[in-house]
Write a protein that holds these residues in place. Structure first.
Motif, short mmCIF file in Angstrom:
data_model
loop_
_atom_site.label_atom_id
_atom_site.label_comp_id
_atom_site.label_asym_id
_atom_site.label_seq_id
_atom_site.Cartn_x
_atom_site.Cartn_y
_atom_site.Cartn_z
N UNK A 63 0.84 -1.21 0.00
CA UNK A 63 0.00 0.00 0.00
C UNK A 63 0.87 1.26 0.00
N UNK A 64 1.97 1.24 0.73
CA UNK A 64 2.88 2.39 0.74
C UNK A 64 3.52 2.60 -0.62
N UNK A 65 3.90 1.50 -1.28
CA UNK A 65 4.47 1.62 -2.62
C UNK A 65 3.44 2.17 -3.60
N UNK A 66 2.20 1.70 -3.48
CA UNK A 66 1.13 2.18 -4.35
C UNK A 66 0.87 3.67 -4.12
N UNK A 67 0.90 4.09 -2.87
CA UNK A 67 0.70 5.50 -2.54
C UNK A 67 1.84 6.35 -3.10
N UNK A 68 3.07 5.90 -2.92
CA UNK A 68 4.22 6.64 -3.46
C UNK A 68 4.15 6.74 -4.98
N UNK A 69 3.74 5.66 -5.62
CA UNK A 69 3.62 5.66 -7.07
C UNK A 69 2.55 6.65 -7.54
#
Length: 105
Positions: free
Chosen positions: A59-65
């Protein structure tokens, strides 16, 4: 011939720079619908994972992306506006030079 009229482009560049700064501060108002949905989806997914006690890495990677794509879009928009402004200035300079060369002296 006077100076080229770049007020509209200058205002658009200034507004887009404000939007870019807001995205870098993680504000939601400059995002378009797709980006806003991606950010909210990642936040919801992360909060669900937290309540379940699972890892929030995805979820953090998706948010950063999502934030990075919004920033990339705004940087490209600023570059396009600068290019358009330069084209208008060059056209005005070419027209001014052609007008001067066609005169008597």
């Amino acid at each position: 011939m006077g100076k080229p009229d770049t007020r509209r482009l200058d205002k658009a560049i200034q507004q887009t720079n404000r939007k870019l700064e807001a995205v870098r501060n993680r504000e939601m108002w400059p995002l378009d619908g797709r980006e806003r949905r991606a950010v909210l989806s990642a936040l919801a997914s992360g909060s669900y994972r937290i309540t379940r006690g699972d890892s929030t890495a995805r979820a953090e990677r998706k948010l950063d992306t999502a934030w990075q794509s919004a920033e990339t879009r705004l940087v490209a928009e600023i570059a396009a506006l600068h290019t358009e402004r330069q084209r208008v200035v060059n056209e005005a300079a070419t027209a001014r030079a052609a007008k001067k060369s066609s005169g008597w002296w």
